[in-house]
Design a protein around this motif. Sequence first.
Motif, PDB file in Angstrom:
ATOM      1  N   ARG A   4       0.845  -1.199   0.000  1.00 52.36           N
ATOM      2  CA  ARG A   4       0.000   0.000   0.000  1.00 52.36           C
ATOM      3  C   ARG A   4       0.876   1.242   0.000  1.00 52.36           C
ATOM      4  O   ARG A   4       1.880   1.315   0.702  1.00 52.36           O
ATOM      5  N   LYS A   5       0.483   2.229  -0.793  1.00 54.41           N
ATOM      6  CA  LYS A   5       1.232   3.479  -0.867  1.00 54.41           C
ATOM      7  C   LYS A   5       1.006   4.284   0.417  1.00 54.41           C
ATOM      8  O   LYS A   5      -0.083   4.303   0.971  1.00 54.41           O
ATOM      9  N   ARG A   6       2.058   4.950   0.826  1.00 52.88           N
ATOM     10  CA  ARG A   6       1.986   5.770   2.032  1.00 52.88           C
ATOM     11  C   ARG A   6       1.691   7.215   1.623  1.00 52.88           C
ATOM     12  O   ARG A   6       2.454   7.830   0.880  1.00 52.88           O
ATOM     13  N   VAL A   7       0.560   7.733   2.105  1.00 59.22           N
ATOM     14  CA  VAL A   7       0.104   9.066   1.731  1.00 59.22           C
ATOM     15  C   VAL A   7      -0.030   9.928   2.984  1.00 59.22           C
ATOM     16  O   VAL A   7      -0.552   9.476   4.009  1.00 59.22           O
ATOM     17  N   ALA A   8       0.451  11.165   2.898  1.00 58.50           N
ATOM     18  CA  ALA A   8       0.282  12.129   3.983  1.00 58.50           C
ATOM     19  C   ALA A   8      -0.541  13.300   3.486  1.00 58.50           C
ATOM     20  O   ALA A   8      -0.357  13.770   2.358  1.00 58.50           O
ATOM     21  N   ARG A  25      -7.844   9.776  -1.444  1.00 63.07           N
ATOM     22  CA  ARG A  25      -8.573   8.540  -1.723  1.00 63.07           C
ATOM     23  C   ARG A  25      -8.805   8.370  -3.226  1.00 63.07           C
ATOM     24  O   ARG A  25      -8.734   7.257  -3.746  1.00 63.07           O
ATOM     25  N   ARG A  26      -9.061   9.469  -3.929  1.00 64.17           N
ATOM     26  CA  ARG A  26      -9.295   9.385  -5.374  1.00 64.17           C
ATOM     27  C   ARG A  26      -7.999   9.129  -6.139  1.00 64.17           C
ATOM     28  O   ARG A  26      -7.995   8.409  -7.134  1.00 64.17           O
ATOM     29  N   LEU A  27      -6.896   9.753  -5.683  1.00 61.89           N
ATOM     30  CA  LEU A  27      -5.635   9.643  -6.413  1.00 61.89           C
ATOM     31  C   LEU A  27      -4.939   8.308  -6.184  1.00 61.89           C
ATOM     32  O   LEU A  27      -4.337   7.745  -7.101  1.00 61.89           O
ATOM     33  N   VAL A  28      -5.000   7.830  -4.941  1.00 66.67           N
ATOM     34  CA  VAL A  28      -4.321   6.579  -4.581  1.00 66.67           C
ATOM     35  C   VAL A  28      -5.328   5.714  -3.824  1.00 66.67           C
ATOM     36  O   VAL A  28      -5.370   5.728  -2.587  1.00 66.67           O
ATOM     37  N   TYR A  76       7.197   9.314   2.634  1.00 65.49           N
ATOM     38  CA  TYR A  76       5.866   9.097   2.052  1.00 65.49           C
ATOM     39  C   TYR A  76       5.968   9.032   0.535  1.00 65.49           C
ATOM     40  O   TYR A  76       6.871   9.610  -0.074  1.00 65.49           O
ATOM     41  N   ASP A  77       5.012   8.327  -0.077  1.00 63.16           N
ATOM     42  CA  ASP A  77       4.960   8.252  -1.540  1.00 63.16           C
ATOM     43  C   ASP A  77       4.294   9.494  -2.125  1.00 63.16           C
ATOM     44  O   ASP A  77       4.730  10.026  -3.148  1.00 63.16           O
ATOM     45  N   VAL A 107       5.608  12.616  -4.157  1.00 66.01           N
ATOM     46  CA  VAL A 107       4.880  13.398  -5.154  1.00 66.01           C
ATOM     47  C   VAL A 107       4.065  14.440  -4.398  1.00 66.01           C
ATOM     48  O   VAL A 107       3.325  14.114  -3.466  1.00 66.01           O
ATOM     49  N   LEU A 108       4.203  15.705  -4.779  1.00 70.62           N
ATOM     50  CA  LEU A 108       3.551  16.809  -4.079  1.00 70.62           C
ATOM     51  C   LEU A 108       2.310  17.260  -4.850  1.00 70.62           C
ATOM     52  O   LEU A 108       2.399  17.617  -6.027  1.00 70.62           O
TER      53      LEU A 108
END
Length: 452
Positions: A4-8, A25-28, A76-77, A107-108
Amino acid sequence: MPERKRVAVLADSDTRWKWGASTARRLVPDHQLTGYLLRGRATPTARQLGEVGVRADRLAEVTCAEFLAEIERERYDVVVLALVGGAVQAVLHGARALWPAPARRPVLVTGYVGVVYEKLADGLLLRHGADLVLANSRHDAERFRAVYEGVGADSGAVTETALPFLGGAPYEPAGSRAHTVVFAVQPSVPDNRADRAYLLERAARHARKHPDREVLIKLRSKPGEHTTHLEEQPYQRLAERVPGGLPANCRLVYGNMSEVLDGTDLLVTVSSTAALESLHRSIPTAVLTDLGIREALGNHHFLGSGCLASWDQLDSGLLPEGDPVWLAAHGVRPAGAPGPAGPAGEAAVGTAADADAYAVARAKVAGLLAAARLPSPAPHYTLTTAPGYLPGILARHRLAPDGTPLPGAARQEAGESRLRRQLRAHLREAARGAYRHGVQRVAPVIRRLGEL
């Protein structure tokens, strides 16, 4: 099974947290979400976060410098910046200082929480430098690119999507008349006591004129709480002064907007993003013209929408319908309307259409994640292009002109006792309370005295 990708998500208010978490949630779709709340005057309360209804695996309150230390350490990814423009610019310059050369970095992503009707150039240029700058509609995407290209900045980050929280069941009218009317108020529009009192009194008058209808005043926050904007004149206090009081069929309500819209037959507002949520569900929607159609109110954004109306017209039974061409250009596809072609040529409808609106953005994020290294963030504002503006923005977030944290900006609390951390949190909340009291109680009194 892929990891699972780590998103902040870093947000500075309740509404921006809702936008940021929903966007993540929509992007990843398959991700582990960590939420960060930027410490400041609008840091949301637990009640506000619960009302938004979007959860995180972990949630922490941080300063800008502390957040930069977190994203350097945690790797974070994807990082979603759901902030005002100045805070976005500070994080981008901080990231540039962390990764001054091509590197494996997050990715920002940034964008806007809703209708963009003011400070277009200022807000956009402060967001330049992110890998993706999301636009909620074709209309916005065209405007965003024009601003960037107008100053000679790269516009490739601008990506058309849609508001991430559009959804809900399509409206099914019970008859030709509106039974539940919702007036969605805004914290800062209009910005003066007289106009806000007028709108509230008109809502009460509508309830008296139509005793068979229920008129709900949908509030954003309780007195003492802040949202994205400051609210000097809370409707709760104005309601206490309505001549004759609010009628029995008119009351103040809180709650998640999507849930409120589930029982709405007519949505009334000045210029709230709630109008777009309502139109998406094909609910009759009125954007008020009683106070004029003015840039300061934001209702000029709805020119051509077919929704502009006054309380007098609503009292007479008008139920406005959105113009299909305007809706399509502004990223709103009424539930049930044909969407982009799906698998096997089938038309997407409802929430599936919204998901397709993020297909390009998801592909961009996936491509950036697949890269071995990403270039250093390159905001348009630098010490060369904006030497009199940028340092002040960075200093407000305790960053030096080169984007590095000022001494003591990133306080390390890991070694502190639990009691000391709790004491610091209580002091911060007390300071916020004093600030909010000053805004909502003291400032209006001083302003009135100044008019004598």
